[in-house]
Design an enzyme around this catalytic site. Structure first.
Site, PDB file in Angstrom:
ATOM      1  N   ARG A  10       0.811  -1.223   0.000  1.00 46.29           N
ATOM      2  CA  ARG A  10       0.000   0.000   0.000  1.00 46.29           C
ATOM      3  C   ARG A  10       0.848   1.278   0.000  1.00 46.29           C
ATOM      4  O   ARG A  10       0.458   2.300   0.539  1.00 46.29           O
ATOM      5  CB  ARG A  10      -0.951   0.016   1.207  1.00 46.29           C
ATOM      6  CG  ARG A  10      -1.944  -1.104   1.212  1.00 46.29           C
ATOM      7  CD  ARG A  10      -2.971  -0.857   0.111  1.00 46.29           C
ATOM      8  NE  ARG A  10      -4.004  -1.879   0.123  1.00 46.29           N
ATOM      9  CZ  ARG A  10      -4.114  -2.795  -0.824  1.00 46.29           C
ATOM     10  NH1 ARG A  10      -3.264  -2.826  -1.815  1.00 46.29           N
ATOM     11  NH2 ARG A  10      -5.075  -3.676  -0.785  1.00 46.29           N
ATOM     12  N   SER A  11       2.014   1.188  -0.634  1.00 48.73           N
ATOM     13  CA  SER A  11       2.910   2.354  -0.699  1.00 48.73           C
ATOM     14  C   SER A  11       2.552   3.315  -1.823  1.00 48.73           C
ATOM     15  O   SER A  11       3.009   4.452  -1.836  1.00 48.73           O
ATOM     16  CB  SER A  11       4.359   1.885  -0.885  1.00 48.73           C
ATOM     17  OG  SER A  11       4.483   1.204  -2.124  1.00 48.73           O
ATOM     18  N   GLY A  12       1.758   2.846  -2.793  1.00 45.30           N
ATOM     19  CA  GLY A  12       1.419   3.658  -3.958  1.00 45.30           C
ATOM     20  C   GLY A  12       2.208   3.291  -5.200  1.00 45.30           C
ATOM     21  O   GLY A  12       2.157   3.986  -6.205  1.00 45.30           O
ATOM     22  N   HIS A  50      -8.315  -3.283  -9.049  1.00 44.69           N
ATOM     23  CA  HIS A  50      -7.281  -2.958 -10.036  1.00 44.69           C
ATOM     24  C   HIS A  50      -7.884  -2.905 -11.443  1.00 44.69           C
ATOM     25  O   HIS A  50      -7.550  -2.020 -12.233  1.00 44.69           O
ATOM     26  CB  HIS A  50      -6.142  -3.983  -9.991  1.00 44.69           C
ATOM     27  CG  HIS A  50      -5.077  -3.671  -9.003  1.00 44.69           C
ATOM     28  ND1 HIS A  50      -4.000  -2.870  -9.306  1.00 44.69           N
ATOM     29  CD2 HIS A  50      -4.906  -4.055  -7.719  1.00 44.69           C
ATOM     30  CE1 HIS A  50      -3.218  -2.778  -8.248  1.00 44.69           C
ATOM     31  NE2 HIS A  50      -3.740  -3.483  -7.269  1.00 44.69           N
ATOM     32  N   ARG A  54      -8.130   0.540 -14.306  1.00 51.50           N
ATOM     33  CA  ARG A  54      -7.397   0.580 -15.575  1.00 51.50           C
ATOM     34  C   ARG A  54      -8.264   1.139 -16.698  1.00 51.50           C
ATOM     35  O   ARG A  54      -9.441   0.797 -16.812  1.00 51.50           O
ATOM     36  CB  ARG A  54      -6.933  -0.823 -15.958  1.00 51.50           C
ATOM     37  CG  ARG A  54      -5.828  -1.347 -15.076  1.00 51.50           C
ATOM     38  CD  ARG A  54      -5.157  -2.552 -15.673  1.00 51.50           C
ATOM     39  NE  ARG A  54      -6.012  -3.711 -15.836  1.00 51.50           N
ATOM     40  CZ  ARG A  54      -6.107  -4.683 -14.935  1.00 51.50           C
ATOM     41  NH1 ARG A  54      -5.437  -4.642 -13.822  1.00 51.50           N
ATOM     42  NH2 ARG A  54      -6.893  -5.715 -15.170  1.00 51.50           N
TER      43      ARG A  54
END
Length: 176
Positions: A10-12, A50, A54
């Site tokens: 979850r860091s980006g 996800h 997109r």
């Protein structure tokens, strides 16, 4: 251009990779590496999230253990966004946690050769998991070791390496 993007959970890092891909004028191919296993509803929700994020114009390729042929088939002007290398490594563990060392070595070496040779631009998303304590369980230790070694090898081949923490990219290698 080959670009490795790493960071914690979850860091980006995926968001950062997707932002870079959005700026690409040509064909973008999202290469999904995760294996869908029955009974994991939370993971299925993550995949769905996800997919919804997109753009419809992006093409999707679901890669199995043989990721190298996907890179080898890519054309100049195309951008591959491969997300993520940790999920790809997980494909070499069976449901009992046994690791296919021989298959992994063959596919890892093939991937590194294909990455170096492909005329396409490639964004590789991976996890940085080596900052914690040494895991007690053998399966987890093997995973941490193998992903760490893979990340080092990928960083050697890639022209750019970016660490993402708290949603902020920090360039480790390559021009800004």
């Amino acid at each position: 251009m080959k670009h490795l993007i790493t960071g914690g959970a979850r860091s980006g890092k995926s968001r950062f990779a997707e932002q870079l891909a959005l700026a690409h004028a040509g064909l973008v191919r999202y290469v999904a590496t995760a294996e869908r296993r029955a009974g994991d509803g939370a993971f299925a929700e993550r995949i769905a999230r996800h997919q919804q994020q997109r753009p419809a114009r992006w093409q999707l390729t679901e890669a199995g253990q043989a990721l190298a042929p996907v890179l080898a088939a890519a054309a100049a002007g195309e951008l591959l966004l491969v997300d993520c290398m940790g999920m790809w490594l997980m494909r070499f563990f069976d449901v009992n946690g046994d690791f296919d060392q021989v298959g992994w070595q063959l596919q890892r070496d093939a991937l590194l050769a294909a990455l170096a040779a492909t005329p396409a631009s490639v964004l590789l998303v991976t996890n940085e998991i080596g900052w914690g304590v040494v895991p007690l369980g053998e399966e987890t230790r093997v995973f941490v070791d193998e992903l760490g070694w893979l990340n080092q090898a990928l960083a050697t081949v890639c022209q750019q390496v970016t660490l993402v923490a708290c949603g902020q990219p920090l360039r480790l290698k390559g021009a800004a």
